[in-house]
Design a protein around this motif. Structure first.
Motif, PDB file in Angstrom:
ATOM      1  N   GLU A  91       0.529  -1.033  -0.247  1.00  0.00           N
ATOM      2  CA  GLU A  91      -0.147   0.245   0.177  1.00  0.00           C
ATOM      3  C   GLU A  91       0.899   1.180  -0.085  1.00  0.00           C
ATOM      4  O   GLU A  91       0.438   2.473  -0.600  1.00  0.00           O
ATOM      5  CB  GLU A  91      -0.397   0.248   1.310  1.00  0.00           C
ATOM      6  N   THR A  92       1.616   1.207   0.630  1.00  0.00           N
ATOM      7  CA  THR A  92       2.817   1.994   0.595  1.00  0.00           C
ATOM      8  C   THR A  92       3.135   2.569  -0.771  1.00  0.00           C
ATOM      9  O   THR A  92       3.236   3.421  -0.894  1.00  0.00           O
ATOM     10  CB  THR A  92       3.997   1.913   1.751  1.00  0.00           C
ATOM     11  N   LEU A  93       3.696   1.407  -1.167  1.00  0.00           N
ATOM     12  CA  LEU A  93       4.891   1.525  -2.893  1.00  0.00           C
ATOM     13  C   LEU A  93       3.833   2.251  -3.256  1.00  0.00           C
ATOM     14  O   LEU A  93       3.474   3.304  -4.882  1.00  0.00           O
ATOM     15  CB  LEU A  93       4.516   0.850  -3.206  1.00  0.00           C
ATOM     16  N   LEU A  94       2.486   1.755  -3.647  1.00  0.00           N
ATOM     17  CA  LEU A  94       0.946   2.145  -4.412  1.00  0.00           C
ATOM     18  C   LEU A  94       1.033   3.367  -3.882  1.00  0.00           C
ATOM     19  O   LEU A  94       1.385   4.142  -5.207  1.00  0.00           O
ATOM     20  CB  LEU A  94      -0.382   1.558  -3.801  1.00  0.00           C
ATOM     21  N   ARG A  95       1.502   3.994  -3.031  1.00  0.00           N
ATOM     22  CA  ARG A  95       1.153   5.467  -2.703  1.00  0.00           C
ATOM     23  C   ARG A  95       1.975   6.240  -3.160  1.00  0.00           C
ATOM     24  O   ARG A  95       1.069   7.203  -4.110  1.00  0.00           O
ATOM     25  CB  ARG A  95       0.556   5.832  -1.250  1.00  0.00           C
ATOM     26  N   THR A  96       2.645   5.585  -3.509  1.00  0.00           N
ATOM     27  CA  THR A  96       3.830   6.829  -3.358  1.00  0.00           C
ATOM     28  C   THR A  96       4.177   6.340  -5.584  1.00  0.00           C
ATOM     29  O   THR A  96       4.498   7.800  -5.801  1.00  0.00           O
ATOM     30  CB  THR A  96       4.782   6.093  -3.457  1.00  0.00           C
ATOM     31  N   ILE A  97       3.457   5.386  -5.794  1.00  0.00           N
ATOM     32  CA  ILE A  97       3.431   5.753  -7.603  1.00  0.00           C
ATOM     33  C   ILE A  97       2.427   6.264  -8.104  1.00  0.00           C
ATOM     34  O   ILE A  97       2.468   7.215  -8.860  1.00  0.00           O
ATOM     35  CB  ILE A  97       3.387   3.853  -7.849  1.00  0.00           C
ATOM     36  N   SER A  98       1.758   6.768  -6.776  1.00  0.00           N
ATOM     37  CA  SER A  98      -0.050   7.383  -7.449  1.00  0.00           C
ATOM     38  C   SER A  98       0.629   8.496  -6.710  1.00  0.00           C
ATOM     39  O   SER A  98       0.716   9.827  -7.997  1.00  0.00           O
ATOM     40  CB  SER A  98      -1.392   7.120  -6.380  1.00  0.00           C
ATOM     41  N   ARG A  99       1.166   9.132  -6.417  1.00  0.00           N
ATOM     42  CA  ARG A  99       1.999  10.291  -6.196  1.00  0.00           C
ATOM     43  C   ARG A  99       2.524  10.866  -7.451  1.00  0.00           C
ATOM     44  O   ARG A  99       2.968  11.802  -7.866  1.00  0.00           O
ATOM     45  CB  ARG A  99       2.661  10.675  -4.864  1.00  0.00           C
TER      46      ARG A  99
END
Length: 416
Positions: free
Chosen positions: A69-77
């Motif tokens: 989930e942390t990586l997903l948010r980073t990719i989203s940003r």
């Protein structure tokens, strides 16, 4: 890759990995957060090859905790910064269940031009020196402002996460997990984020992993009944233990980090270790009300009623002292703790003390069920049977709940 230059061209963007700046003639300049820039660098250096989620996390977070989930948010940003549509990506492609890659290769920008020295013009030379000093000052000022903003954002996230965590509802606990992970992303060296995330994972394991857990009211009851003896709960508790240990390593003399470690130890059935950890926390902060609550439960399950009541009373007094400061966190707990204390006195037939504590519970939550029923039973057992039954019936009517008010027990016991 082993290039001196850290500038690349990707579509209309000029990407400076060293500063985190992405510049476009059309879209302007955006500055990537450090972790977002690190993930972008990994994808750029992969030159269009697929990079797995695990590989990105290992490289970008360097041993620090990060979830999918942390990586997903980073990719989203990152996508948001590049104005990249995930449904029709121009730059970053998601390979489901595997990882990410760039749609096109980034082109390395060759910066070999050098500045020639100027001779015979001392005034211009000094002008260049002054200009360089001013630029350096501006850069430093920008860095300090950026750092201050990150720290402020981290504190705000932590406060929000703590507030959600203490509400004791599934949706709130999941929101807290997300916020703690964001806090860790912004401030990977801050212990409170790891401690908070450990607490929420314990809460998820204790309250939400199996349906049977709803039949037991406390953590220790669930441990004793073997409710947490399943693979999902064990994995969550092992992960929580790793996070709590990390928090204590960063900040060993903190009641917050020690509370998290003690909470994990309790859920793992290591009661003696948990009590020792909680006592260390109390020695640091004797108004750490969360620690007092957990310590009271452990003393209770160990059969030491006197220490249990003392711990719960300390928790209540600490909550009162910090109520204005932490109202959102304390409000869901304070009436429950007053009712727990009242129940101990009721069972010991200390009716005057029991009545006082049940009334305290109702001051904070006028329709508190166990507080009202406890007070009703005190009235019943001390001679005012009609008053006790009427109080019970009023509660049943207002809560629209069936309660056997005409059968208030002759001996101390709380109706459920």
């Amino acid at each position: 890759m082993n290039n001196k230059s850290q500038k690349f061209k990707l579509g209309e963007w000029i990407v400076d990995l060293e500063s985190g700046n992405c510049v476009s003639d059309v879209l302007g300049t955006v500055r990537l957060e450090p972790k977002t820039s690190a993930v972008f660098a990994i994808l750029i250096h992969a030159q269009g090859e697929l990079v797995s989620k695990d590989e990105i996390i290992v490289q970008a977070w360097s041993g620090q905790f990060a979830s999918d989930e942390t990586l997903l948010r980073t990719i989203s940003r990152l996508r948001s910064a590049l104005h990249d549509d995930p449904k029709s990506p121009r730059f970053i492609e998601t390979v489901p269940k595997r990882g990410y890659r760039l749609v096109e290769k980034a082109q390395l920008i060759d910066e070999t031009a050098s500045v020639q020295p100027v001779s015979g013009q001392p005034k211009r030379k000094w002008l260049y020196i002054v200009l360089a000093v001013l630029i350096c000052a501006a850069v430093l000022a920008g860095w300090f402002i950026h750092t201050a903003k990150e720290q402020t954002a981290g504190r705000d996230l932590l406060t929000q996460a703590d507030d959600f965590y203490h509400q004791m509802r599934l949706a709130d606990n999941e929101m807290a997990i997300s916020l703690y992970e964001q806090h860790i992303d912004l401030q990977p060296g801050a212990a409170a984020g790891y401690a908070g995330l450990a607490n929420t994972l314990v809460q998820r394991a204790v309250r939400y992993t199996v349906a049977e857990s709803e039949h037991y009211s406390s953590l220790t009851e669930k441990v004793e009944a073997g409710v947490l003896d399943n693979e999902e709960a064990r994995n969550l508790l092992n992960r929580a233990h790793t996070l709590a240990v990390r928090a204590v390593e960063i900040q060993p003399n903190s009641a917050v980090t020690l509370k998290a470690l003690g909470f994990v130890q309790s859920a793992q059935g290591k009661y003696e270790d948990a009590i020792e950890t909680y006592e260390r926390a109390i020695a640091i902060d004797d108004q750490a009300w969360q620690v007092w609550i957990n310590l009271g439960e452990l003393h209770g399950v160990s059969g030491n009623r006197q220490l249990a009541v003392s711990a719960f009373e300390s928790a209540f007094q600490s909550m009162r002292a910090r109520y204005e400061e932490q109202e959102v966190q304390i409000r869901p707990w304070i009436a429950d703790i007053a009712a727990v204390i009242g129940t101990y006195y009721l069972e010991d037939q200390a009716y005057s003390q029991a009545e006082t504590w049940f009334e305290d519970a109702l001051r904070y939550a006028p329709l508190h069920e166990s507080g009202t029923l406890g007070l009703a039973q005190v009235l019943y057992l001390t001679g005012d049977r009609l008053g006790g039954v009427e109080l019970c019936q009023q509660l049943a009517s207002r809560l629209q709940k069936e309660i056997r008010c005409e059968q208030l027990p002759e001996t101390p016991a709380i109706l459920h």
